[in-house]
Design a protein around this motif. Structure first.
Motif, PDB file in Angstrom:
ATOM      1  N   TYR A 130      50.718  -7.366  65.141  1.00 47.63           N
ATOM      2  CA  TYR A 130      50.510  -6.747  66.316  1.00 47.63           C
ATOM      3  C   TYR A 130      50.321  -8.007  67.614  1.00 47.63           C
ATOM      4  O   TYR A 130      50.648  -7.625  68.576  1.00 47.63           O
ATOM      5  N   TYR A 161      41.490  -9.187  62.191  1.00 45.33           N
ATOM      6  CA  TYR A 161      41.443  -8.216  61.254  1.00 45.33           C
ATOM      7  C   TYR A 161      40.678  -7.026  62.266  1.00 45.33           C
ATOM      8  O   TYR A 161      40.583  -5.977  61.697  1.00 45.33           O
ATOM      9  N   ASN A 202      46.177  -1.914  72.293  1.00 41.01           N
ATOM     10  CA  ASN A 202      46.829  -2.679  73.270  1.00 41.01           C
ATOM     11  C   ASN A 202      46.653  -1.814  74.612  1.00 41.01           C
ATOM     12  O   ASN A 202      46.444  -2.671  75.516  1.00 41.01           O
ATOM     13  N   ALA A 225      47.493   0.628  66.520  1.00 42.97           N
ATOM     14  CA  ALA A 225      47.410  -0.695  67.228  1.00 42.97           C
ATOM     15  C   ALA A 225      48.114  -0.524  68.875  1.00 42.97           C
ATOM     16  O   ALA A 225      47.756  -1.177  69.617  1.00 42.97           O
ATOM     17  N   GLY A 280      38.823  -1.303  63.962  1.00 48.83           N
ATOM     18  CA  GLY A 280      39.790  -1.860  62.821  1.00 48.83           C
ATOM     19  C   GLY A 280      40.600  -0.853  62.408  1.00 48.83           C
ATOM     20  O   GLY A 280      40.557   0.438  62.867  1.00 48.83           O
ATOM     21  N   ILE A 281      41.747  -1.071  61.777  1.00 48.74           N
ATOM     22  CA  ILE A 281      42.712  -0.403  61.217  1.00 48.74           C
ATOM     23  C   ILE A 281      42.743  -0.560  59.683  1.00 48.74           C
ATOM     24  O   ILE A 281      42.845  -1.538  59.365  1.00 48.74           O
ATOM     25  N   MET A 323      39.856  -5.501  66.460  1.00 47.54           N
ATOM     26  CA  MET A 323      40.150  -5.421  67.935  1.00 47.54           C
ATOM     27  C   MET A 323      38.891  -4.955  68.548  1.00 47.54           C
ATOM     28  O   MET A 323      38.409  -4.007  67.977  1.00 47.54           O
ATOM     29  N   ALA A 352      49.270   3.153  61.517  1.00 53.33           N
ATOM     30  CA  ALA A 352      48.667   1.715  61.828  1.00 53.33           C
ATOM     31  C   ALA A 352      49.347   1.383  63.370  1.00 53.33           C
ATOM     32  O   ALA A 352      48.801   1.347  64.196  1.00 53.33           O
ATOM     33  N   ASP A 353      50.905   1.657  63.325  1.00 52.07           N
ATOM     34  CA  ASP A 353      51.571   1.252  64.632  1.00 52.07           C
ATOM     35  C   ASP A 353      50.853   2.082  65.940  1.00 52.07           C
ATOM     36  O   ASP A 353      50.640   1.451  66.812  1.00 52.07           O
ATOM     37  N   LYS A 365      43.640  -3.887  57.979  1.00 51.91           N
ATOM     38  CA  LYS A 365      44.806  -4.296  58.125  1.00 51.91           C
ATOM     39  C   LYS A 365      44.652  -5.706  58.854  1.00 51.91           C
ATOM     40  O   LYS A 365      44.090  -5.993  59.844  1.00 51.91           O
ATOM     41  N   ASN A 366      45.877  -6.617  58.425  1.00 50.65           N
ATOM     42  CA  ASN A 366      45.975  -7.865  59.235  1.00 50.65           C
ATOM     43  C   ASN A 366      46.696  -7.436  60.365  1.00 50.65           C
ATOM     44  O   ASN A 366      47.682  -6.744  60.395  1.00 50.65           O
ATOM     45  N   LEU A 367      46.132  -7.785  61.569  1.00 45.58           N
ATOM     46  CA  LEU A 367      46.621  -7.414  62.966  1.00 45.58           C
ATOM     47  C   LEU A 367      47.401  -8.576  63.530  1.00 45.58           C
ATOM     48  O   LEU A 367      47.851  -8.508  64.661  1.00 45.58           O
TER      49      LEU A 367
END
Lengths: 451, 303
Positions: free
Chosen positions: A129, A160, A351, A347, A335-336, A162, A343-344, A124-126
């Motif tokens: 976020y 992509y 964070n 993310a 990554g997701i 974290m 996904a939310d 997933k493109n982050l």
């Protein structure tokens, strides 16, 4: 019998033909839908886990307690979030990553090198976020290894993955053995280090123990450190990030391999490094069998426990006194999946790991490495004189010298197993020349990047 | 099927149903075999004609993967290693197995024979992974092998057997030999028990010693069993994976890389599914090319 001799082969042939027809009717592989995953992501203002019960599907690395401890603390703070965690060794995760992300998409997954996964549209493109949470305001060097451009080169482009924290590598040493050979202060130059190694050798102590057996060429650690003693980290990063025209076969890198070769020929490494795995190296170093070991701060917590007060850490000393220092430093990437259901929430967790005070405490105490996040964020207190304290301090030096590099083993998915490892094992056995090593790795690299 | 068949006409009439029933009984096995053996085999052949990373779209490349197989010296070297392993996986166990089986047969009545048979067969019961781990400890620089050598004053030749270029492949071979000796011994012993004792008695009356007996009676009578042993062990050598993967992972510097391991690395680490499939197909053909003549050679004589 009528259908005996001729009938059976005929029938078998027919069956085979039918099967062949079914099998061959289409080319393997889907026309992977990369557009959805790579499209620019709009800012997600407030990604949360909501209040309804959620089960986050995690795929973590076995042997490192950090992600599990973090997920437990997260559930304590957000009781509606439960976890469904699968664990594997990193090598297994590396091999499974594409298939798992495609067939059984986790919400949160420990990732190997990301560029090929991004090319296949699996992550997933982050960016959305990142804008929503302010990750894009953090020191850029923390995130650049996880940015991938359209052509697959890293260092630039959408985010992509974290980190749960970011690690620092260098030289660990045994303080008792160091004082035995009269190493009263840390070597300040490469020449000082050479002298210390020789003294250890003369005293009958193994100067460096390093794993280099099987499919894991651990000599890549000292080699990359030597590369930064002779040259700049920038061109090395360009090579790792697959920037066009980048080469590992440079004059300063050749000096580095020649220096490593000198160490090997001088007998500064244990004799059996080509059959040693990581665990053997760790147990020998902890058991006081070697003065130095090249490794990373993921072991800081472990060493503080098992060699309390007796383990020290230093960054690779520069060639000239007072020169800039560099080190391999990489985020512990998670990554997701592009098909993740939550996904939310994943993310939000990432964070939270970087910004929550308890989470940052865990990142340092359990993980031993520096937490992600803004430069002025809360830092947990660490006891003076511990290895953890010195690796965190080293992180500050690297930040000041802008010396962070990814690991040369991460340039492509296969460069470590197929390029560095066999070549470094040959070098260790005296079957490869420094020049030949760099040329061979560069050739493998070019083939793999082209593919 | 149970009704008594009388006369030609009756048999003719029943045939279609009998054939149909036969296929029905065979169906579960055929379906399983087709799904889990034939289909993957054919898919492998298909994949070998593509350039594919296992996930994304694939490109038709025809026979390019096979061409690379013949020109890439690294891939070719793996096949050479597999043939070197035949010496350890096949020749050593069969020769040693013959010797041991003959010895055990001579002491067949004693309890020692049973003990020896059990001990020799044990490696077959242990999973290959466990065997690999155990041997990598024994052969490590501080392992039992080196300690024994030091104890008898051979310090100068102690080394990390699995970690040096010259000794790694033979060391892996020794592990394979250890595993397969038991299998060969047991097969050959079973074969020996079928030999008519009268033959030995006749030979002894003619004045033959134990060595003559072995070469003139035992060895020729065991032709088929030896054929089975050689076939099974040659396949084990050419298609070896487990032991190498555990003991050396192909290292140091590819000196123990075998086709089975290379296929695995190509498919899962380099993600070149097409190339991996091509090597797999080549390996299947190679095994057949080596094993079929052996089968022929050992079977013809007994007919």
């Amino acid at each position: 019998m009528a259908h005996g001799p001729t009938g059976r082969p005929l029938l078998a042939a027919l069956t085979l033909a039918a099967l062949a027809a079914t099998a061959a009717c289409s080319a393997p592989g889907g026309n992977s839908d990369t557009t959805g995953a790579n499209a620019s992501a709009p800012a997600v203002a407030a990604a949360t886990c909501g209040t309804a019960p959620v089960t986050l599907k995690g795929y973590f690395e076995t042997g490192f307690p950090l992600p599990k401890d973090l997920s437990a603390e997260f559930t304590k703070q957000f009781p509606n979030v439960k976890w469904d965690i699968r664990e594997d060794q990193f090598a297994v995760i590396t091999q499974n990553a594409p298939r798992v992300l495609a067939d059984d998409p986790p919400d949160l997954m420990r990732l190997p090198q990301v560029s090929e996964l991004v090319k296949d549209g699996l992550l997933k493109n982050l960016d959305g976020y990142a804008q929503g949470t302010g990750w894009d305001k953090w020191p850029a060097s923390q995130l650049e290894q996880m940015r991938v451009g359209a052509s697959g080169q890293r260092g630039d482009g959408p985010l992509y993955a974290m980190g749960l924290n970011f690690s620092m590598t260098g030289l660990f040493y045994n303080k008792k053995l160091a004082s035995q050979i009269g190493m009263t202060q840390q070597p300040a130059t490469l020449a000082d280090l050479d002298a210390a190694l020789q003294k250890a050798k003369d005293a009958g102590i193994t100067p460096i123990d390093q794993f280099n057996g099987g499919a894991t060429g651990g000599l890549a650690f000292p080699l990359q450190n030597l590369m930064t003693a002779y040259g700049e980290p920038g061109p090395i990063n360009d090579w790792i990030f697959q920037k066009p025209g980048a080469t590992i076969d440079t004059p300063t890198n050749l000096q580095a391999v020649q220096h490593l070769d000198k160490w090997i020929k001088a007998g500064y490494f244990a004799k059996d490094i080509n059959s040693q795995d990581y665990a053997t190296m760790m147990s020998r170093f902890i058991g006081g069998k070697a003065l130095f070991m090249f490794n990373g701060d993921w072991e800081s917590g472990n060493l503080d426990k098992q060699m309390a007060g007796n383990a020290g850490f230093l960054l690779m000393p520069p060639a000239q006194a007072g020169g800039k220092q560099a080190a391999m430093s990489a985020p512990l990437t998670y990554g997701i999946s592009s098909k993740a259901k939550n996904a939310d929430c994943a993310a939000f967790f990432l964070n939270w790991v970087a910004t929550n005070q308890q989470a940052r405490d865990i990142a340092v105490k359990v993980g031993g490495s520096h937490p992600m996040g803004p430069a002025d964020a809360y830092m947990p207190a660490v006891q003076e004189g511990t290895v953890t304290a010195s690796t965190l301090a080293a992180g500050a030096t690297i930040g000041k010298d802008n010396g962070a590099m990814d690991f040369i083993a991460n340039a492509t998915g296969a460069i470590y197993a197929k390029g560095w490892t066999p070549q470094l094992q040959k070098l260790a056995a005296g079957q490869q020349t420094p020049d030949g090593l760099l040329k061979s790795v560069q050739k493998d690299y070019e083939t793999q990047v082209k593919n | 099927m149970s009704a008594p068949v009388t006369g030609r006409r009756a048999r003719r009439a029943r045939r279609p149903r009998a054939v149909w029933l036969g296929w029905l009984f065979a169906a579960p096995a055929i379906v399983m075999y087709g799904t889990f053996v034939l289909r993957p085999l054919l898919l492998t052949v298909q994949y070998s004609l593509y350039d594919w990373n296992g996930i994304g779209p694939s490109t038709w490349v025809g026979l390019d993967n096979y061409r690379r197989l013949l020109t890439d010296s690294e891939l070719f070297a793996t096949i050479v290693h597999a043939f070197e392993l035949i010496v350890f996986f096949s020749f050593v166990p069969v020769l040693l197995g013959l010797f041991v089986a003959a010895t055990i047969r001579n002491i067949a009545a004693s309890r020692l024979a049973t003990v020896a048979r059990t001990v020799l067969f044990l490696p077959q019961v242990i999973p290959l992974v466990a065997a690999g781990i155990m041997w990598s400890w024994l052969l490590s620089s501080t392992g039992l092998a080196n300690e024994l050598l030091s104890a008898v004053g051979l310090d100068s030749i102690t080394r990390a057997w699995l970690g040096e270029f010259d000794t790694a492949l033979p060391a892996v071979g020794v592990i394979g030999a250890w595993v397969l000796v038991g299998l060969c011994t047991l097969l050959l012993l079973a074969g020996m028990s079928k030999i008519d004792p009268a033959l030995y008695e006749a030979a002894r009356l003619d004045g033959a010693g134990p060595i003559r007996e072995f070469f003139s009676i035992t060895l020729p009578s065991l032709r088929q069993e030896i054929g089975v042993c050689v076939t099974v062990t040659v396949i084990a050598a050419l298609a070896s994976f487990d032991i190498v993967y555990i003991a050396t992972q192909g290292g140091p510097g590819n000196s123990t890389m075998v086709p089975g391991l290379e296929i695995y690395y190509l498919a899962f680490s380099e993600r070149e599914v097409g190339m991996a499939s091509a090597l797999a197909v080549a390996l299947v053909l190679l095994v057949l090319a080596v094993v079929l003549p052996i089968q022929r050679l050992t079977r013809d004589g007994s007919r």
